[in-house]
Scaffold this active site. Structure first.
Site, PDB file in Angstrom:
ATOM      1  CE1 TYR A  47      35.867  39.208  41.598  1.00 30.02           C
ATOM      2  CE2 TYR A  47      37.330  38.093  40.074  1.00 30.02           C
ATOM      3  CZ  TYR A  47      36.147  38.747  40.328  1.00 30.02           C
ATOM      4  OH  TYR A  47      35.256  38.915  39.319  1.00 30.02           O
ATOM      5  CD  GLU A  48      39.646  43.525  43.259  1.00 31.61           C
ATOM      6  OE1 GLU A  48      40.267  44.168  44.108  1.00 31.61           O
ATOM      7  OE2 GLU A  48      40.079  43.296  42.117  1.00 31.61           O
ATOM      8  N   GLY A  49      39.350  40.986  48.050  1.00 38.14           N
ATOM      9  CA  GLY A  49      39.118  40.872  49.497  1.00 38.14           C
ATOM     10  C   GLY A  49      38.025  39.864  49.776  1.00 38.14           C
TER      11      GLY A  49
END
Lengths: 607, 607
Positions: B442-444
């Protein structure tokens, strides 16, 4: 997501790398034709794809259930096990004398891989039964063999291994279960065993527990352990089931993975049942030699767990590949009108090839080891048997350690390929990540494999096997370089493989020399590097096998009708050389820096 | 297993590596004394140990529950969140103008690490709220700021980020949620968002959703995305809560880990609620610049997720260390009368030091990055600000990628140290293994961090930052070698570190040169190696920070009253040099072999 047996790669490895033809030429395999092998593989693929694979996710979400000492397995398991039994799969690689089919271990490995890929939790039951059959075949009396082996081969009964106790995990010296001899020559056992896989279930009529225990006057430590058969139901001379024995399942563990496999706490001698107090057991072999016998099944089981590592990796790979081709996200690197399947993105290709490289490298190495085992057992020439035996024994901890540690990486990448969906349980990728996590632990942790490897497989023979393998690998590098020098279409790929394998062998040799040179003076230094050394050996040997594969593929990739298979295989081998083999060099540095590092590590005292 | 804040190491890193003194000397921190910092750290430790850490395992076993659109969080979470709010923790590093305490990000990093180590699932809520506050502080109108930020700082409201849709994961060009402008200047939103962390819950009075959506006439792709505030309850001018907005939680995901954190599917504009059809939203900044704004919170969140990686690693380490000291199994390597704690075994020491090395290396690097961020924001000299900004932006994807990928290794080793017990859920080690698995996603994902790193942080400035860091690292090697040449007590350790760091820098430089030289001609080759290159950078930079630590420790390890701490730290640094830093060299080989490897990989077409 359905599972498809990777029959094309399995056949390639059997024929091109593991020399199936020579294995089938060994005495005892006269009746095993290559047509029969093909038929077995096809039938096995059909069976696992249709009967077992569909129960993998449901077994995870509906684990086995304990109720008042009984265990009901996950929905569908009982029916699938009866189909497994009816198909004769349990007898595949066991002696024909007791009703087995006597196929080579090499074929057994392929079948076992498919079973475990289809359903790891389900297939643990036959895996343990295999070990019990193997141990009784080796050291049971004729009566024990004839009474207990045939029903297991038929799949009517199953088997378990009972080693662990709460205070005795890897350290069997601390086993405390007691066995007291009775007037009739049998024993009565009392104690508690934990982590007993399929220690209780409803798929078979009877369960044959092999139990480590200690007689009252036994010496301390591992030299005072004996091995006993303790059946759940006593067995009459005619094979009929008798009274319920005094062994009971107190509870099941709540585990991270393999939920479909009931992991039992077993109580021996709690006084319930039909036999009075103490579980009735029968000594296997002689008193106080239990550990030695247990190692017979342990070695078979260790190899089999290595196969499980390959199996769960293959399953995770297939899942990830399917998703990567289906999921459309992002533009092609070269720019394009619209979004493309993520399998076009370089890093997704990297992850998939990383998964494939470790899976196929592990498979090639494990099957080559199985062929060595067959040769060791059956070759007519004693020298050839001895050579193959040494190689097989060297490879068992390598296969176990490398394939199971690799399965952690492969199943983790499998989650990663799915992005956020990978973290959602329904997707299925997370189950492989959870299931795989037991593999580097049970049947001896990776550290224990490394102890075995360094202590018994390297130091004991002064690195003799390692030197033989090193020479064989070096010969291959020469061959690869020659092929590359011809400047054919795949010259750059073969050159890359030759260079990286060459560097890997250098590093392997240096690490081996370090281990041999320092075991006397700096034991801590050697053992601080024992797991890195084990992984180093696995990485270079699997790379060796994939390099052999590359030689074959470079000749077929652009000519053969199955060109797609060879192209992918060659790319996998090149990728392994570029992204996996270089690890050998850094692992070697870790081994070589051991003397200084271990002094500091020990000063910090396991902080 | 209780959690204890690693305050000793945190203080060491703040003072010896991240130069807290200079950070506190920056304009705006006049009121922040080092005594205040100490008090904040102590208070924070007390809070997380007593209020949050005890809810970690229960949050896992009793996840948040959805019922008819409402979500009740795990038992105890609501009360703990009100204590969190009362303690003022949400405002720690935010502007004093809106009620924050305006402490440096460097202190925020330490506090956030402790929060997340105590309870990753719980702490995700403040983490997301931080991002919303940061984005509104940067680009909100004064009215938006004054209306929404103070209640979030007070912990009465929380915030979320709404990016992902089923068809748009990492690829935001595909966002389809619609936003239609109304006569009063507000917008009405309709669409579906997934994977919304704390998208619905019962811990706060209101939830401020920041939502990416597309106006009807917006350009295609990422240039047509706008950012909107969509509060769960509309907010009057005086800050009172008004009608229920048309945003609803349709379900929660069933996840591998962080069970305590509700991951919501949110429906915008389903026509329920008090506002008619369409969720009322307020444009942030200008239309079609949403992605740019979202990156403000994304960058903060990426750094914060990097901190989560360190946090869960620290938690797993503490759990494993405690077990290793308590669990008695096996004899000492040197032989002994009886069984010893497993922390005496070399391979257990290896695993614990491996965990510690990655955890403390990640921490040192992340805190140094935070100090750079503070300097970039507040230094009086524009040139110094620019330099630090470039370093911080370079380090964000490195911290995120390296710390989160490392957390997979650390939590996996944490399970392994426990042996069979590690696989049993009650033990607790398995939870960290499951929880950590989301962090590199998550968050890239790590691949997206690597794209950012290679594309924006290396290629855009022609490797300028990389060259500066390389020179700084080289200077340290010289210093280490000089210190080692003095032949003091730790000369061999410092020499080992100097040699391995030196080799690592070589490899880093070569890989950087390859990336710079081939980005034009062989983009696929560069991006096949982008994740290895990102990990290479993280590994060498964390090793650099631990090498700096070693210099300090070698002077204090045998003199200071806190000698045990310095001895362990020095051993950790030596271990990192021997077992982690060599990976840089093999990763570099993978980058450098990219041209041939990527051609084969692409031919195999993501198989």
């Amino acid at each position: 997501m359905s599972y498809r047996a990777p029959t094309e790669d399995i056949r390639f490895v059997l024929n091109e790398l593991a020399d199936l033809e020579n294995v089938l030429a060994l005495p005892g395999f006269e009746d095993v034709s290559s047509d029969l092998v093909d038929a077995v593989l096809d039938e096995n693929a059909k069976f696992v794809e249709q009967a077992i694979a569909p129960l993998n996710q449901s077994g995870d979400t509906s684990p086995a259930k304990w109720s008042d000492g009984s265990v009901s397995t996950s929905p569908g398991f009982k029916k699938a096990f009866s189909e497994f039994a009816a198909g004769g799969w349990q007898g595949l690689q066991h002696e024909q004398e007791w009703g087995g089919q006597g196929l080579p271990k090499l074929i057994g490995a392929a079948v076992s891989e498919n079973m475990n890929a289809a359903n790891l939790a389900f297939s643990l039951c036959p895996l343990l039964t295999d070990g019990v059959i193997e141990a009784l075949t080796a050291v049971g009396t004729h009566d024990q063999q004839s009474r207990f082996i045939p029903p297991m081969l038929e799949g009517r009964w199953t088997g378990t291994m009972n080693l662990t106790e709460p205070q005795a995990g890897s350290d069997l010296a601390q086993v405390a279960t007691r066995a007291v001899k009775q007037g009739d020559g049998s024993y009565r056992l009392s104690g508690q065993k934990i982590f007993i896989t399929y220690g209780e279930h409803d798929m078979a009529e009877n369960i044959v527990h092999l139990v480590l225990a200690r007689t009252p006057d036994a010496p301390r430590g591992v030299k005072g352990i004996s091995l006993f058969i303790v059946p759940k139901f006593l067995v009459g001379e005619d094979g009929t089931l008798g009274p319920r024995n005094d062994v009971w399942c107190a509870s099941l563990e709540h585990k991270l993975g393999i939920h479909g496999s009931p992991t039992a706490v077993l109580l021996y001698g709690s006084g319930k049942g039909d036999v009075g107090e103490g579980a009735v057991g029968y000594l296997v072999g002689e008193e106080n030699r239990g550990l030695e016998y247990m190692f017979i099944m342990m070695n078979a089981a260790r190899y089999a767990v290595g196969i499980q590592g390959i199996a769960v990796s293959e399953r995770a790979l297939q899942h990830a590949v399917a998703y990567a081709h289906e999921r459309v996200q992002g533009q092609a690197l070269e720019g394009s009108a619209g979004p493309v399947a993520i399998s076009n993105h370089p890093d997704v290709q990297r992850m998939l090839l990383n998964m494939r490289a470790l899976t196929e490298g592990g498979r090639a190495l494990a099957y080559v080891a199985a062929a060595a085992c067959d040769t060791a057992r059956r070759h007519t020439d004693p020298a050839a048997r001895a050579r193959s035996k040494a190689v097989y024994e060297y490879l068992v901890p390598v296969v176990k350690g490398f394939s199971t540690e690799s399965s952690l990486e492969v199943t983790s990448l499998g989650v990663q390929v799915h992005g956020g969906m990978g973290f959602i349980e329904e997707t299925g990728a997370a189950q492989y990540y959870r299931d795989a996590r037991i593999l580097p632990i049970y049947e001896g942790t990776t550290a224990i494999q490394a102890n075995d490897f360094v202590g018994r497989k390297i130091l004991r023979d002064g690195g003799a096997v390692a030197k033989v393998l090193s020479a064989e690998m070096r010969a291959l590098v020469v061959q690869l370089q020659q092929e590359s020098d011809k400047a054919g279409r795949d010259a750059d790929g073969l050159d890359l493989i030759a260079r990286r394998l060459g560097a890997g062998i250098e590093a392997y040799d240096k690490a081996t020399s370090f281990i041999l040179a320092n075991a006397q003076s700096s034991l801590r230094a050697v053992f601080l590097g024992s797991v890195p050394y084990l992984m180093l050996a696995g990485t270079v040997h699997a790379g060796w096998q994939l390099a052999r594969a590359a030689l074959v593929c470079s000749q077929k990739a652009h000519a053969d009708e199955a060109a797609a298979f060879y192209t992918t295989k060659l790319a996998t081998s090149v990728f392994y050389a570029a992204h996996i083999l270089p690890r050998v060099e850094s692992l070697s540095v870790s081994v070589l820096e051991g003397i200084v590092a271990s002094r500091y590590a020990n000063e910090a005292g396991g902080k």
